[in-house]
Design a protein around this motif. Structure first.
Motif, mmCIF file in Angstrom:
data_model
loop_
_atom_site.group_PDB
_atom_site.id
_atom_site.type_symbol
_atom_site.label_atom_id
_atom_site.label_comp_id
_atom_site.label_asym_id
_atom_site.label_seq_id
_atom_site.Cartn_x
_atom_site.Cartn_y
_atom_site.Cartn_z
ATOM 1 N N PHE A 245 -36.166 -86.004 14.649
ATOM 2 C CA PHE A 245 -36.192 -85.807 16.105
ATOM 3 C C PHE A 245 -34.866 -85.269 16.639
ATOM 4 C CE2 PHE A 245 -39.058 -89.420 15.194
ATOM 5 C CZ PHE A 245 -40.257 -88.777 15.450
ATOM 6 N N GLU A 246 -33.775 -85.990 16.423
ATOM 7 C CA GLU A 246 -32.478 -85.494 16.879
ATOM 8 C C GLU A 246 -31.382 -86.044 15.982
ATOM 9 O OE1 GLU A 246 -29.863 -86.098 20.831
ATOM 10 O OE2 GLU A 246 -31.642 -84.863 21.071
ATOM 11 N N GLN A 247 -30.509 -85.170 15.539
ATOM 12 C CA GLN A 247 -29.401 -85.533 14.657
ATOM 13 C C GLN A 247 -28.247 -86.078 15.482
ATOM 14 O OE1 GLN A 247 -28.304 -82.623 11.567
ATOM 15 N NE2 GLN A 247 -26.260 -82.613 12.471
ATOM 16 N N GLN A 248 -27.618 -87.152 14.995
ATOM 17 C CA GLN A 248 -26.466 -87.744 15.661
ATOM 18 C C GLN A 248 -25.233 -87.545 14.778
ATOM 19 O OE1 GLN A 248 -26.916 -88.901 18.710
ATOM 20 N NE2 GLN A 248 -29.138 -88.647 18.576
ATOM 21 N N ASP A 249 -24.293 -86.721 15.245
ATOM 22 C CA ASP A 249 -23.056 -86.477 14.506
ATOM 23 C C ASP A 249 -22.023 -87.517 14.925
ATOM 24 O OD1 ASP A 249 -24.252 -84.280 13.370
ATOM 25 O OD2 ASP A 249 -23.407 -82.852 14.812
ATOM 26 N N LEU A 250 -21.642 -88.401 14.005
ATOM 27 C CA LEU A 250 -20.729 -89.496 14.322
ATOM 28 C C LEU A 250 -19.288 -89.078 14.052
ATOM 29 C CD1 LEU A 250 -22.656 -92.571 12.869
ATOM 30 C CD2 LEU A 250 -23.013 -91.316 15.009
ATOM 31 N N ALA A 251 -18.407 -89.417 14.997
ATOM 32 C CA ALA A 251 -17.000 -89.039 14.881
ATOM 33 C C ALA A 251 -16.145 -90.048 15.631
ATOM 34 C CB ALA A 251 -16.779 -87.629 15.437
ATOM 35 N N ILE A 252 -14.847 -89.967 15.428
ATOM 36 C CA ILE A 252 -13.892 -90.799 16.157
ATOM 37 C C ILE A 252 -13.590 -90.124 17.488
ATOM 38 C CG2 ILE A 252 -11.526 -91.676 16.175
ATOM 39 C CD1 ILE A 252 -11.714 -91.940 13.155
ATOM 40 N N ALA A 253 -13.614 -90.900 18.571
ATOM 41 C CA ALA A 253 -13.377 -90.353 19.908
ATOM 42 C C ALA A 253 -11.959 -90.666 20.367
ATOM 43 C CB ALA A 253 -14.385 -90.919 20.902
ATOM 44 N N MET A 254 -11.410 -89.746 21.149
ATOM 45 C CA MET A 254 -10.074 -89.927 21.725
ATOM 46 C C MET A 254 -10.016 -89.176 23.050
ATOM 47 S SD MET A 254 -8.242 -87.467 18.913
ATOM 48 C CE MET A 254 -9.520 -87.846 17.705
ATOM 49 N N ARG A 255 -8.940 -89.339 23.772
ATOM 50 C CA ARG A 255 -8.796 -88.647 25.053
ATOM 51 C C ARG A 255 -8.678 -87.145 24.845
ATOM 52 N NH1 ARG A 255 -5.070 -91.064 29.742
ATOM 53 N NH2 ARG A 255 -5.897 -89.118 30.569
ATOM 54 N N LEU A 256 -9.093 -86.393 25.854
ATOM 55 C CA LEU A 256 -8.825 -84.962 25.861
ATOM 56 C C LEU A 256 -7.324 -84.725 26.003
ATOM 57 C CD1 LEU A 256 -11.668 -83.677 28.240
ATOM 58 C CD2 LEU A 256 -11.564 -83.386 25.755
ATOM 59 N N GLU A 257 -6.904 -83.543 25.635
ATOM 60 C CA GLU A 257 -5.504 -83.132 25.779
ATOM 61 C C GLU A 257 -4.554 -84.074 25.033
ATOM 62 O OE1 GLU A 257 -4.724 -82.697 29.932
ATOM 63 O OE2 GLU A 257 -6.169 -81.065 30.181
ATOM 64 N N THR A 258 -4.947 -84.405 23.805
ATOM 65 C CA THR A 258 -4.073 -85.172 22.911
ATOM 66 C C THR A 258 -3.934 -84.379 21.608
ATOM 67 O OG1 THR A 258 -6.020 -86.431 22.180
ATOM 68 C CG2 THR A 258 -4.625 -87.433 23.878
ATOM 69 N N PRO A 259 -3.269 -83.215 21.657
ATOM 70 C CA PRO A 259 -3.262 -82.312 20.496
ATOM 71 C C PRO A 259 -2.611 -82.908 19.256
ATOM 72 C CG PRO A 259 -1.663 -81.603 22.145
ATOM 73 C CD PRO A 259 -2.499 -82.663 22.789
ATOM 74 N N ARG A 260 -1.511 -83.645 19.421
ATOM 75 C CA ARG A 260 -0.840 -84.186 18.237
ATOM 76 C C ARG A 260 -1.672 -85.310 17.616
ATOM 77 N NH1 ARG A 260 4.378 -84.365 16.099
ATOM 78 N NH2 ARG A 260 4.154 -85.262 13.997
ATOM 79 N N LEU A 261 -2.207 -86.193 18.450
ATOM 80 C CA LEU A 261 -3.053 -87.275 17.933
ATOM 81 C C LEU A 261 -4.253 -86.697 17.200
ATOM 82 C CD1 LEU A 261 -3.951 -90.232 17.688
ATOM 83 C CD2 LEU A 261 -5.004 -90.007 19.958
ATOM 84 N N LYS A 262 -4.910 -85.718 17.808
ATOM 85 C CA LYS A 262 -6.084 -85.120 17.172
ATOM 86 C C LYS A 262 -5.710 -84.445 15.858
ATOM 87 C CE LYS A 262 -9.809 -81.786 17.823
ATOM 88 N NZ LYS A 262 -10.661 -82.539 16.876
#
Length: 559
Positions: A245-262
């Protein structure tokens, strides 16, 4: 309740090395690494991107604060020894080891994790978070570490299969609150008029949905395939009747505009995806056969699942709710290492000190509500408690619930969460932990306290303060989950303690309440002549047996 603080010690480094080195002992399976289109794996740049406030905070504090939700196996759950286990915990530990930074793990309501990121209460959200357009509008994501399929759980004695998503419209369907599955059913079936809104039941914890499925209070549960497989293996009488039905892509979430952390998270995640560590963790905690980690082609002679349109993005809220646990004021349990003893049947008051860490002001329409526990009796007859007054951002407040120790000798851990005016839960999940004595003493009262959970109670009125000497109604919505019908000539509800604000002490049920049905209980009341906060307690009883406690806390204001 205390924070879970994990430091990556040398022994964990050794354990992780053993995990990778021993991966050849796992069943031989085709190696399929997640590489979804939503977040492609890219090469790490040779020059580190500019720093950002979140990464700077991590470096300055020498720790990464992780927000998780401990109620979603096999990703995270509390075992019988009160230890948090699962794939997410192993993933967190490995990331901390590779970054050489200690980690601090905090338990949140799942739907409160986005807000916790926005107010900088946590650095990362690791809780089987799937990437959706709505979430991507205010969160950044790591490379995808697991591709989860939508699955449908049913009882073994029910229907054979679900091949079309629209088939769900004819059934009572359970989902977890705040999940993508709740959004899917709401958007595709309820909002389009295909499904009656009463047939969509949302649960704080997936275990609660499983219990209702077994008790035939719901017909189906829509959940991630990894969790569906976990429950299918743990409980008899269940089966998976549909998936895809629908695929769920699981990932770690973080704030936007955090280039070094990402960049740092992407780097270690990419290494784990390519060196086999991620695959080993999936095999250890989720499934030994990883052939369906990514979607597999369907045979040409089988119908394809119904295609689902994308979910539209939502407007960000005007403010973010947040709550931080500060301290156990009463009945500390030393992180469940030494829960205090309470005699069976004795009443006690658990008090927590918490802080409003959000940007929204809490009002008396916010309330503390029971979420889940290690066993059914962990609610200990606790009822929702409204916040006594406005709590401004940054302010600290003590919250208390009145509980009754269960009769059965056991160690109980009950989790509580704060709910806002819209019914959305947020902030850290707090808990109460106690142990009851093996030898129970019979309380002297003629009305015995409940020995188990026979009903689910929600206070629906009053939600606002009332003025002195004014008339008002106390209204509870009560669901019979006792397993038997409540005959009108054998059950009633009566006043048992607290401020006497009622006109009658005892009310009879007008009709029989069948198992699984809900009713509204209304008691006419008169506010006291003096301003203050008052408490009164009622109970549903059958003879000398109490099924559940009905509590109301009301703020009485001057005219």
């Amino acid at each position: 309740m205390k924070r879970m603080f994990l430091r990556i010690l040398p022994v964990l480094m050794i354990a992780s090395m053993l995990l990778v080195s021993c991966s050849t002992l796992l069943p031989a399976v085709p190696v399929v690494l997640p590489a979804p289109s939503a977040t492609p794996i890219v090469a790490v740049p040779s020059v580190a991107p500019p720093s950002d406030p979140v990464w700077d905070r991590i470096v300055a504090n020498n720790k990464i604060v992780i927000g998780t939700a401990w109620d979603y196996p096999p990703f995270a759950s509390v075992d019988s020894n009160f230890q948090v286990v699962g794939f997410d915990m192993a993933l967190i530990e490995e990331i901390g080891r590779r970054l050489n930074i200690p980690i601090e793990v905090q338990n949140f309501s799942f739907e409160g994790l986005p807000g916790a990121l926005q107010i900088d209460q946590i650095d990362l959200a690791v809780a089987a978070v799937s990437i959706t357009p709505e979430r991507a509008s205010h969160m950044a994501f790591s490379p995808v570490y697991y591709v989860n399929q939508t699955a449908i759980l049913a009882r073994s004695d029910s229907m054979s299969s679900i091949n079309d998503f629209n088939q769900l419209a004819a059934f009572r369907v359970g989902v977890q609150r705040g999940s993508t599955y709740e959004s899917m059913l709401q958007t595709r079936l309820v909002d389009t008029g295909l499904m009656n809104a009463d047939n969509l039941l949302s649960y704080t914890q997936s275990d609660e949905a499983i219990r209702d499925l077994q008790a035939k209070r719901v017909d189906l549960i829509v959940i991630g395939q990894a969790t569906a497989r976990h429950y299918n293996a743990q409980y008899e009488g269940l089966k998976i009747v549909g998936k895809g039905f629908e695929q769920q892509d699981l990932a770690i979430a973080m704030r936007l505009e955090t280039p070094r952390l990402k960049a740092e998270i992407d780097r270690v995640m990419n290494d784990m995806l390519t060196d086999g560590t991620m695959l080993s963790l999936i095999q250890q905690y989720i499934q030994s056969d990883v052939t369906d980690v990514l979607p597999t082609p369907r045979p040409t002679n089988q119908p394809a699942p119904t295609a689902l349109p994308p979910i539209s993005t939502a407007t960000p809220p005007a403010c973010w709710d947040g709550m931080k646990f500060v301290a156990d004021v009463t009945y500390p349990d030393n992180n469940m290492k030494s829960p205090p003893f309470v005699k069976p049947g004795d009443g006690f008051v658990k008090t927590w000190r918490v802080q409003n860490t959000g940007t929204c002001t809490w009002t008396p329409k916010y309330r503390l509500i029971y979420a889940y526990g290690n066993v059914a009796g962990a609610q200990m007859n606790g009822q929702p408690v409204n916040i006594s007054g406005n709590v401004s951002p940054g302010q600290t407040i003590d919250l208390s619930v009145t509980l009754i120790a269960p009769q059965e000798a056991f160690t109980y851990q009950g989790f509580w969460q704060i709910e806002n005016i819209d019914g959305r839960r947020f902030g850290q999940t707090i808990w109460v932990g106690i142990t009851t004595q093996s030898e129970a003493e019979t309380p002297p009262s003629t009305v015995q306290p409940p020995s188990g959970n026979y009903c689910q109670v929600t206070l629906t009125a009053p939600r606002d303060s009332v003025t002195v000497k004014s008339s008002f109604d106390a209204v509870w919505t009560v669901k019979n989950i006792s397993g038997t019908d409540w005959a009108s000539d054998s059950f009633d509800y009566r006043y048992i303690s607290g401020t006497a604000m009622h006109e009658k002490d005892v009310y009879d049920f007008a009709e029989t309440i069948k198992d699984g049905e809900s009713i509204k209980i209304i008691v006419d009341m008169l506010a006291p002549p003096t301003p203050g906060i008052y408490n009164t307690k009622w109970a549903i009883v059958s003879g000398s047996k109490t099924l559940c406690i009905l509590v109301v806390n009301v703020t009485v204001a001057a005219e």
